[in-house]
Design an enzyme around this catalytic site. Structure first.
Site, PDB file in Angstrom:
ATOM      1  N   SER A 163      -5.963  -5.444  12.317  1.00 17.75           N
ATOM      2  CA  SER A 163      -6.512  -3.989  12.477  1.00 17.75           C
ATOM      3  C   SER A 163      -7.448  -3.467  13.520  1.00 17.75           C
ATOM      4  O   SER A 163      -8.474  -2.625  13.097  1.00 17.75           O
ATOM      5  CB  SER A 163      -7.045  -3.657  10.861  1.00 17.75           C
ATOM      6  OG  SER A 163      -6.042  -3.809   9.920  1.00 17.75           O
ATOM      7  N   SER A 164      -7.195  -3.979  14.660  1.00 12.12           N
ATOM      8  CA  SER A 164      -8.154  -3.404  15.683  1.00 12.12           C
ATOM      9  C   SER A 164      -7.938  -2.055  15.677  1.00 12.12           C
ATOM     10  O   SER A 164      -8.924  -1.101  16.021  1.00 12.12           O
ATOM     11  CB  SER A 164      -7.662  -4.087  16.951  1.00 12.12           C
ATOM     12  OG  SER A 164      -6.303  -3.920  17.230  1.00 12.12           O
ATOM     13  N   SER A 165      -6.789  -1.383  15.587  1.00 15.48           N
ATOM     14  CA  SER A 165      -6.669   0.129  15.548  1.00 15.48           C
ATOM     15  C   SER A 165      -7.266   0.783  14.285  1.00 15.48           C
ATOM     16  O   SER A 165      -8.190   1.811  14.639  1.00 15.48           O
ATOM     17  CB  SER A 165      -5.301   0.529  15.358  1.00 15.48           C
ATOM     18  OG  SER A 165      -4.785  -0.047  14.422  1.00 15.48           O
TER      19      SER A 165
ATOM     20  N   GLY B   3      -4.090  -6.308  18.896  1.00 14.46           N
ATOM     21  CA  GLY B   3      -2.749  -6.351  18.386  1.00 14.46           C
ATOM     22  C   GLY B   3      -2.259  -7.567  17.800  1.00 14.46           C
ATOM     23  O   GLY B   3      -1.551  -8.309  17.896  1.00 14.46           O
TER      24      GLY B   3
ATOM     25  N   ASP C 115      -5.747  -0.737   6.009  1.00 15.53           N
ATOM     26  CA  ASP C 115      -6.634  -1.120   6.885  1.00 15.53           C
ATOM     27  C   ASP C 115      -7.868  -0.371   6.939  1.00 15.53           C
ATOM     28  O   ASP C 115      -8.970  -0.703   7.278  1.00 15.53           O
ATOM     29  CB  ASP C 115      -5.851  -1.169   8.422  1.00 15.53           C
ATOM     30  CG  ASP C 115      -4.448  -1.500   8.424  1.00 15.53           C
ATOM     31  OD1 ASP C 115      -4.224  -2.588   7.375  1.00 15.53           O
ATOM     32  OD2 ASP C 115      -3.585  -1.334   9.033  1.00 15.53           O
TER      33      ASP C 115
ATOM     34  N   GLU D  79      -3.312   7.830  13.272  1.00 21.16           N
ATOM     35  CA  GLU D  79      -2.570   6.710  13.474  1.00 21.16           C
ATOM     36  C   GLU D  79      -1.159   7.401  13.453  1.00 21.16           C
ATOM     37  O   GLU D  79      -0.206   6.996  14.300  1.00 21.16           O
ATOM     38  CB  GLU D  79      -2.962   5.559  12.618  1.00 21.16           C
ATOM     39  CG  GLU D  79      -4.093   5.082  13.004  1.00 21.16           C
ATOM     40  CD  GLU D  79      -4.034   3.212  12.586  1.00 21.16           C
ATOM     41  OE1 GLU D  79      -2.853   3.047  12.760  1.00 21.16           O
ATOM     42  OE2 GLU D  79      -4.882   2.750  12.182  1.00 21.16           O
TER      43      GLU D  79
ATOM     44  N   ASP E 149       0.721  -1.190   0.136  1.00 20.75           N
ATOM     45  CA  ASP E 149       0.298   0.126  -0.025  1.00 20.75           C
ATOM     46  C   ASP E 149       0.927   1.448  -0.019  1.00 20.75           C
ATOM     47  O   ASP E 149       0.619   2.245  -0.579  1.00 20.75           O
ATOM     48  CB  ASP E 149      -1.016  -0.092   1.005  1.00 20.75           C
ATOM     49  CG  ASP E 149      -0.724   0.005   2.586  1.00 20.75           C
ATOM     50  OD1 ASP E 149       0.621  -0.544   2.549  1.00 20.75           O
ATOM     51  OD2 ASP E 149      -1.215   0.067   3.495  1.00 20.75           O
TER      52      ASP E 149
HETATM   53  C1  GLA Z   1      -0.152  -2.690   8.427  1.00 15.97           C
HETATM   54  C2  GLA Z   1      -0.189  -1.233   7.909  1.00 15.97           C
HETATM   55  C3  GLA Z   1      -0.839  -1.552   6.526  1.00 15.97           C
HETATM   56  C4  GLA Z   1      -0.160  -2.329   5.567  1.00 15.97           C
HETATM   57  C5  GLA Z   1       0.174  -3.588   6.163  1.00 15.97           C
HETATM   58  C6  GLA Z   1       1.018  -4.543   5.200  1.00 15.97           C
HETATM   59  O1  GLA Z   1      -1.107  -3.512   8.409  1.00 15.97           O
HETATM   60  O2  GLA Z   1      -1.168  -0.862   8.780  1.00 15.97           O
HETATM   61  O3  GLA Z   1      -0.993  -0.198   5.895  1.00 15.97           O
HETATM   62  O4  GLA Z   1       0.958  -1.681   5.330  1.00 15.97           O
HETATM   63  O5  GLA Z   1       0.764  -3.384   7.479  1.00 15.97           O
HETATM   64  O6  GLA Z   1       0.420  -4.654   4.206  1.00 15.97           O
END
Ligand code: GLA
Length: 425
Positions: free
Chosen positions: A146-148, A142, A197, A185, A55
């Site tokens: 993507s809990s955040s 954690g 995420d 973030e 990304d």
């Molecule tokens: C984390 C980051 C994302 C992405 C992934 C790896 O989740 O928050 O933006 O870079 O790592 O693909």
């Protein structure tokens, strides 16, 4: 020990839990007012099927939203004060004043929640004022799920609706909320994140994977396409195993990978590694062009930089190939691409840990079509594409192997492509 599966909390239950935490924390008066200006919003965690560490290189990724969501009960205030509480530690109320807030001022989990309000105001949405908010979540914390982002996106939706910003009902509006969530973030919490995420949490559609193109200057419409991802119709399940190995993105490793990609792009005189990936795939002999490019990178920046670039450019191409393979129901090829992705993250990008590699190896040995780490790495979760009814035995085999090796007990969940965040009360 039987492996435990984390069930998703249903919307009505999540709303009930969030509103009771809200009224227990902020009092009956506030609970009453929830019905007028406030409400409850929910936004999901995600797994990325393929396209990792692409990304921030303007590449492609393919996430689905999990049924597991973060719920926030929020009520706007007339002043600029903010009070937030989370069910993780219900006795501790975090506070701030939006009028006197600077990047990095809020510490810990509250930086994610309060940071979104700060970022929206920075972006000119001055209608955003103070608020009280209570969070509950069933997205494992954690775990690389993507809990955040589930938190930042749930509150972004809440702030948009509670302060009439009008951003939650359209994709174009949601992209603005995504920018604010990313800024919170990056700048308030000090955690690097590239956008995968937050886009997953706010733009996924039930039953589909989100093909996200992170190339700069695309319109919102050009940047996503929904890809039907019907696991059940193909007698498949997507098993997620949280290895419970500690996972941290703000410890410098993620930022170091990002920086090296930027340096590589500069050395090659292009704006991003996406440009390199495109010129390789558009060339007549792409294998030869890949090899020539990697030789050049090796001369310019050394062996490590060459391997980082090799991961990114081959991974971008794997996303394209995976979409095509799944579309043709070539599940063997789709699985093989997932395996290649993991191997590349392990050997070239060096973001796996023994727990991730072990879980992936066991899943493959137990008959998964493909298995790979998902998310940023350095701990967190793996996903495995498996036949229906194989998810539980494979999760158990992973747990047994973890016990043998003295690793912490893993947890599992079953991922079905779910919908993005929304107001639920
Ligand atoms: C984390 C980051 C994302 C992405 C992934 C790896 O989740 O928050 O933006 O870079 O790592 O693909």
């Amino acid at each position: 020990m039987p492996v435990s599966f984390i069930e998703a909390v249903k919307n009505d239950d999540g709303a009930r839990q969030a509103t009771s935490l809200f009224s227990e924390t902020f009092g009956e008066y506030c609970r009453m007012r929830l019905q007028d200006n406030g409400g409850v919003w929910a936004s999901p965690g995600r797994v990325n099927i393929i396209g990792e560490h692409t990304d921030y290189n303007e590449g492609l990724c393919l996430p689905i939203a999990l049924p597991h969501r973060t719920f926030v009960a929020l009520h706007p205030r007339r002043d600029t004060k903010v009070r937030v509480v989370s069910s993780v530690n219900p006795m501790s109320i975090e506070q701030a004043d939006l009028d006197h807030l600077h990047a990095g001022d809020v510490k810990g989990w509250a930086a994610y929640a309060i940071g979104v309000a700060w970022a929206l105001r920075k972006a000119g949405y001055l209608k955003v004022r103070g608020f009280d908010a209570a969070f509950v979540s069933c997205v494992p914390l954690g775990s690389g799920l993507s809990s955040s982002a589930a938190m930042t996106c749930s509150i972004a939706l809440a702030l948009s609706d509670a302060f009439d910003l009008g951003l939650s009902d359209s994709d174009v509006g949601r992209v603005q909320l995504i920018h604010a969530a990313i800024m919170a973030e990056n700048e308030m919490a000090g955690a690097s994140t590239g956008g995968l995420d937050q886009n997953a949490s706010l733009r996924c559609v039930e039953g589909n994977a989100l093909l996200l193109d992170c190339k700069k200057d695309l319109t919102p419409l050009q940047s996503v396409s929904q890809q039907p991802f019907d696991l059940a119709a193909n007698n498949l399940e997507l098993l997620v195993v949280d290895t419970c190995a500690p996972h941290q993105l703000n410890d410098g490793q993620y930022a170091a990978r990002r920086m090296m990609c930027q340096e590589a792009a500069q050395a090659l005189n292009v704006s991003s590694l996406r440009a390199v990936a495109d010129s390789i795939s558009n060339s007549e002999d792409s294998q030869q062009t890949l090899q020539d490019t990697l030789n050049r990178v090796q001369k310019l920046g050394g062996e490590t930089m060459m391997r980082r670039v090799r991961h990114v450019v081959t991974e971008i191409n794997r996303v394209r190939e995976f979409v095509e393979a799944f579309h043709k129901t070539d599940i063997t090829l789709a699985g093989e691409l997932m395996n290649q992705s993991h191997n590349s993250l392990r050997d070239d990008y060096e973001v796996t840990v023994p727990e991730l590699d072990t879980a992936v190896d066991v899943a493959r040995n137990e008959g998964a079509y493909g298995a790979r780490m998902t998310g940023g790495g350095f701990g967190g979760s793996i996903i495995a594409l498996v036949d229906t009814n194989r998810a539980k035995p494979i999760a158990q085999a992973i747990a047994d192997e973890f016990a043998k090796r003295g690793f912490a007990a893993p947890r599992a969940l079953s991922a079905v492509p779910s919908s993005s965040g929304e107001r639920i009360l």
